[in-house]
Design a protein around this motif. Structure first.
Motif, PDB file in Angstrom:
ATOM      1  N   ARG A 140     115.746  27.740  -1.709  1.00  0.00           N
ATOM      2  CA  ARG A 140     114.450  28.290  -1.293  1.00  0.00           C
ATOM      3  C   ARG A 140     114.022  29.485  -2.145  1.00  0.00           C
ATOM      4  N   CYS A 141     114.001  29.267  -3.461  1.00  0.00           N
ATOM      5  CA  CYS A 141     113.488  30.316  -4.354  1.00  0.00           C
ATOM      6  C   CYS A 141     112.011  30.543  -4.069  1.00  0.00           C
ATOM      7  N   SER A 142     111.570  31.780  -4.267  1.00  0.00           N
ATOM      8  CA  SER A 142     110.170  32.101  -4.036  1.00  0.00           C
ATOM      9  C   SER A 142     109.304  31.525  -5.155  1.00  0.00           C
ATOM     10  N   ILE A 143     107.983  31.533  -4.936  1.00  0.00           N
ATOM     11  CA  ILE A 143     107.071  31.023  -5.963  1.00  0.00           C
ATOM     12  C   ILE A 143     107.132  31.907  -7.204  1.00  0.00           C
ATOM     13  N   SER A 144     107.299  33.214  -6.986  1.00  0.00           N
ATOM     14  CA  SER A 144     107.401  34.132  -8.112  1.00  0.00           C
ATOM     15  C   SER A 144     108.628  33.838  -8.971  1.00  0.00           C
ATOM     16  N   GLN A 145     109.761  33.599  -8.339  1.00  0.00           N
ATOM     17  CA  GLN A 145     110.976  33.258  -9.090  1.00  0.00           C
ATOM     18  C   GLN A 145     110.815  31.924  -9.817  1.00  0.00           C
ATOM     19  N   THR A 146     110.165  30.972  -9.169  1.00  0.00           N
ATOM     20  CA  THR A 146     109.941  29.668  -9.791  1.00  0.00           C
ATOM     21  C   THR A 146     109.022  29.792 -10.997  1.00  0.00           C
ATOM     22  N   PHE A 147     108.011  30.661 -10.896  1.00  0.00           N
ATOM     23  CA  PHE A 147     107.083  30.853 -12.024  1.00  0.00           C
ATOM     24  C   PHE A 147     107.803  31.482 -13.219  1.00  0.00           C
ATOM     25  N   LYS A 148     108.688  32.439 -12.969  1.00  0.00           N
ATOM     26  CA  LYS A 148     109.454  33.057 -14.059  1.00  0.00           C
ATOM     27  C   LYS A 148     110.340  32.009 -14.738  1.00  0.00           C
ATOM     28  N   TYR A 149     110.934  31.141 -13.936  1.00  0.00           N
ATOM     29  CA  TYR A 149     111.762  30.074 -14.496  1.00  0.00           C
ATOM     30  C   TYR A 149     110.917  29.133 -15.357  1.00  0.00           C
ATOM     31  N   TYR A 150     109.700  28.854 -14.906  1.00  0.00           N
ATOM     32  CA  TYR A 150     108.780  28.014 -15.672  1.00  0.00           C
ATOM     33  C   TYR A 150     108.443  28.672 -17.007  1.00  0.00           C
ATOM     34  N   CYS A 151     108.146  29.974 -17.001  1.00  0.00           N
ATOM     35  CA  CYS A 151     107.828  30.676 -18.242  1.00  0.00           C
ATOM     36  C   CYS A 151     109.003  30.641 -19.213  1.00  0.00           C
ATOM     37  N   ASP A 152     110.229  30.780 -18.689  1.00  0.00           N
ATOM     38  CA  ASP A 152     111.411  30.696 -19.546  1.00  0.00           C
ATOM     39  C   ASP A 152     111.550  29.298 -20.146  1.00  0.00           C
ATOM     40  N   LEU A 153     111.236  28.270 -19.375  1.00  0.00           N
ATOM     41  CA  LEU A 153     111.292  26.905 -19.905  1.00  0.00           C
ATOM     42  C   LEU A 153     110.294  26.706 -21.039  1.00  0.00           C
ATOM     43  N   VAL A 154     109.114  27.301 -20.893  1.00  0.00           N
ATOM     44  CA  VAL A 154     108.095  27.182 -21.943  1.00  0.00           C
ATOM     45  C   VAL A 154     108.568  27.855 -23.221  1.00  0.00           C
ATOM     46  N   ILE A 155     109.147  29.046 -23.094  1.00  0.00           N
ATOM     47  CA  ILE A 155     109.638  29.773 -24.273  1.00  0.00           C
ATOM     48  C   ILE A 155     110.719  28.979 -24.985  1.00  0.00           C
ATOM     49  N   ILE A 156     111.677  28.464 -24.238  1.00  0.00           N
ATOM     50  CA  ILE A 156     112.767  27.696 -24.843  1.00  0.00           C
ATOM     51  C   ILE A 156     112.249  26.422 -25.487  1.00  0.00           C
ATOM     52  N   GLU A 157     111.290  25.759 -24.848  1.00  0.00           N
ATOM     53  CA  GLU A 157     110.730  24.527 -25.388  1.00  0.00           C
ATOM     54  C   GLU A 157     109.966  24.796 -26.682  1.00  0.00           C
ATOM     55  N   ASN A 158     109.278  25.931 -26.773  1.00  0.00           N
ATOM     56  CA  ASN A 158     108.475  26.255 -27.960  1.00  0.00           C
ATOM     57  C   ASN A 158     109.346  26.567 -29.172  1.00  0.00           C
TER      58      ASN A 158
END
Length: 618
Positions: A140-158
């Motif tokens: 049950r991660c918060s939306i804020s924690q999930t968004f940070k994880y998403y941003c990290d995925l974008v950085i790694i993918e780029n």
């Protein structure tokens, strides 16, 4: 017909002349009723649009063009006292209204289609990955924690994309994507199926009942209250309350209050209290203003899936009285709502106002110690409980003020009274509600709970119906768990019960409950086990095993071993081999044997005359 809104609507409708009437009152009223699911602003906008269309349509000469509409729009706005639309907007309204077959819903504003509706981006797969791996999990991660994880995925993918790099979406867009997820699916992934089913369940209508005691619900709960002993005034803990409630009248049919965990004994006492006459209650508590007339034969008993409700004793007990047992679905207490609601009312109306209450949740105590503040004795609570049930709960209407339980019961009893128990049936009910066992009748009677039960009548029955060479006379027994000094045995061939007393120890079992007896047996077994020194026992057993092994090996290796034991056993009897005498056969030497033979021969010859002088010839 009066219009359902304020005066502003009355101004819209009427203009002099039949041709000038835009929307009749009844038509507007019907229009508004069809839009009840929408907000007030949307209703106003729909009324504005339909009013302009119906005002302009009979006055329009030609098509719905700019040249024909512009001269009429200002006049319509003046007379309708509404904001004028653009001619193209008005033409679009008419087009939608006409093409839908004059369906009013075609004039509802399409606000949901405004804005950026394109949700798919080049990082859409990363958004789904972040939501599935972080947000839709039991952590049950918060939306804020999930968004940070998403941003990290974008950085790694780029890092692996030198060109055409992925552009991350804004935090607001990411929040909107999560909030658009189906709420049931979110609850299912984050909290589990049980939580999701409870919070998003379909609430069906209650089972329809037409008469008293047609359907009765039963359940247990620990009270949120610590009670004191009447004499010692020490805390006894929280008692368990068993309640039966009538679905027709909402009256309390019966109860049981005990410190023992819910069991068949709890059901037994509660069911007897529910079915039999309660007139003695007003004699026990003379201050009561009302009586407790609820009693009779229950048609359907709704239970949950506790072990005590699945016992063979319960089904066997209720079978003679045609009471059906209806089992509630597992994990769905809301399908048995009345008894659950009553527990809540009891807590709010009585229990939580008493000193010593533990509240429903521990965080509600906030420093309050119920054990120290407990001041209500068991007997006092029984008095308060009966007063609250009979004089308060039964005489208070429900929240919708549709009925008062006491008068609803009287109304139902007048129209269709339930069946009641005669004195003979009441006695049979008490017997049938005993604990069911099946035992074989042997010499000495019936052995049950480590006790022996016997009577002359049972012995005579065994003489008639028992087998000669086998113990195959098996009978059904009923035990009153509050008194095991006797049991009731059902004589199958005579279709009746007989009372059989305990013969083991009359002074011990007199007034003894089954729980007390089982506790005493458990303590005795514990005491016996503590007296046993297991290490010494193990050493002794191993010594015996080793000695046997040594002797076996010794005999196997002996050359003088013989397989015949007949003469040896006679010699052992002759020489009196035993634990308190000699332990082995004494083998005489050759010299001692000759000497003994000579001595015996001399003794025989010397005493010949003494031995045979009393013999007589033929």
């Amino acid at each position: 017909m009066s219009f359902p809104f304020n005066d502003e609507f009355k101004e819209i409708i009427e203009i002099s002349g039949e041709k000038n009437k835009v929307i009749h009152n009844e038509e507007a009223n019907s229009l508004l009723l069809s839009l009840d699911s929408y907000s007030h602003d949307i209703k106003m906008e729909v009324l504005r649009r339909i009013s302009f269309i119906k005002w302009i349509k009979p006055r329009l000469k030609g098509g719905w063009t700019q040249k024909n509409l512009n001269p009429l729009i200002d006049d319509a706005a003046t007379q309708l006292k509404m904001a004028a639309p653009k001619w193209r907007t008005l033409a679009e309204w008419h087009k939608n209204y006409h093409s839908s077959g004059n369906d009013i819903s075609s004039l509802i504003p399409k606000h949901s289609s405004k804005g950026n509706i394109q949700q798919h981006t080049d990082s859409d797969f990363l958004i789904k990955k972040a939501i599935n791996e972080k947000y839709l999990t039991l952590t049950r991660c918060s939306i804020s924690q999930t968004f940070k994880y998403y941003c990290d995925l974008v950085i790694i993918e780029n890092r692996s994309l030198p060109e055409n790099q992925i552009k991350s979406v804004s935090q607001r867009t990411f929040y909107n994507r999560i909030n658009a997820l189906p709420k049931y699916d979110v609850a299912l992934k984050r909290y589990g199926k049980r939580y999701a089913d409870i919070n998003y369940r379909t609430v069906d209508r209650m089972v329809n009942v037409t008469r008293p005691l047609e359907r009765v619900e039963i359940d247990h709960t620990p009270l949120d209250l610590i009670l004191l002993d009447d004499n010692l005034e020490i805390p006894l803990g929280r008692p368990y309350l068993t309640i039966l409630i009538d679905s027709y009248s909402k009256c309390i049919v019966g109860y049981n209050l005990s410190f023992r965990h819910p069991s068949f004994e709890s059901i037994r006492h509660a069911f007897c209290n529910a079915c039999l006459d309660k007139s003695s209650i007003t004699q026990q508590y003379p201050h009561l203003q009302q009586d407790w007339p609820i009693s009779g034969k229950i048609e359907n008993l709704v239970v949950d899936n506790g072990a005590e409700f699945w016992s063979n004793s319960l089904e066997d007990s209720l079978l003679p009285f045609a009471t059906n047992i209806l089992y509630n679905k597992v994990g769905k207490p809301w399908m048995k709502p009345l008894v659950e609601k009553f527990f809540d009312l009891l807590n709010k109306g009585l229990v939580h106002s008493l000193p010593g209450t533990t509240r429903s949740r521990i965080e509600q105590l906030k420093g309050y110690n119920p054990k120290k503040d407990a001041a209500i004795t068991f007997s006092l609570f029984l008095e308060l409980f009966h007063t609250w049930i009979i004089d308060i709960y039964h005489m208070t209407s429900d929240t919708r003020e549709t009925a008062v339980p006491y008068f609803k019961w009287q109304e139902g009893v007048t129209a269709l009274p339930p069946l009641t128990y005669t004195d003979e049936e009441a006695q049979q009910l008490r017997i049938e509600l005993g604990i069911l066992n099946t035992r074989t009748v042997r010499i000495g009677g019936i052995f049950l709970y480590g006790l022996r039960y016997e009577s002359e009548e049972l012995s005579e029955y065994r003489k008639i119906w028992g087998s000669i060479d086998k113990n195959n006379l098996t009978l059904k027994t009923k035990t009153d768990p509050s008194d095991i000094s006797h049991i009731f045995v059902y004589l199958t061939n005579e279709s009746r019960y007989i009372k059989v007393p305990c013969m083991t120890d009359i002074s011990y079992t007199s007034g003894l409950t089954l729980f007390q007896h089982q506790t005493a047996q458990k303590l005795q077994r514990t005491k016996t086990r503590l007296q046993i020194e297991h290490e010494k026992l193990a050493d002794s057993r191993m010594y015996v095993e080793n000695r046997i092994a040594e002797e076996v090996e010794k005999i196997k290796s002996s050359k003088k071993r013989t397989t015949k034991t007949t003469h040896a056993s006679k010699i052992a009897r002759h020489q009196d081999i035993g634990g308190h005498t000699q332990k082995s056969i004494q083998v005489p030497s050759e010299q001692s044997e000759i000497k003994k033979l000579n001595t015996n021969e001399h003794d025989v010859l010397n005493g010949w005359d003494e031995q045979f002088d009393d013999l007589e010839g033929f």
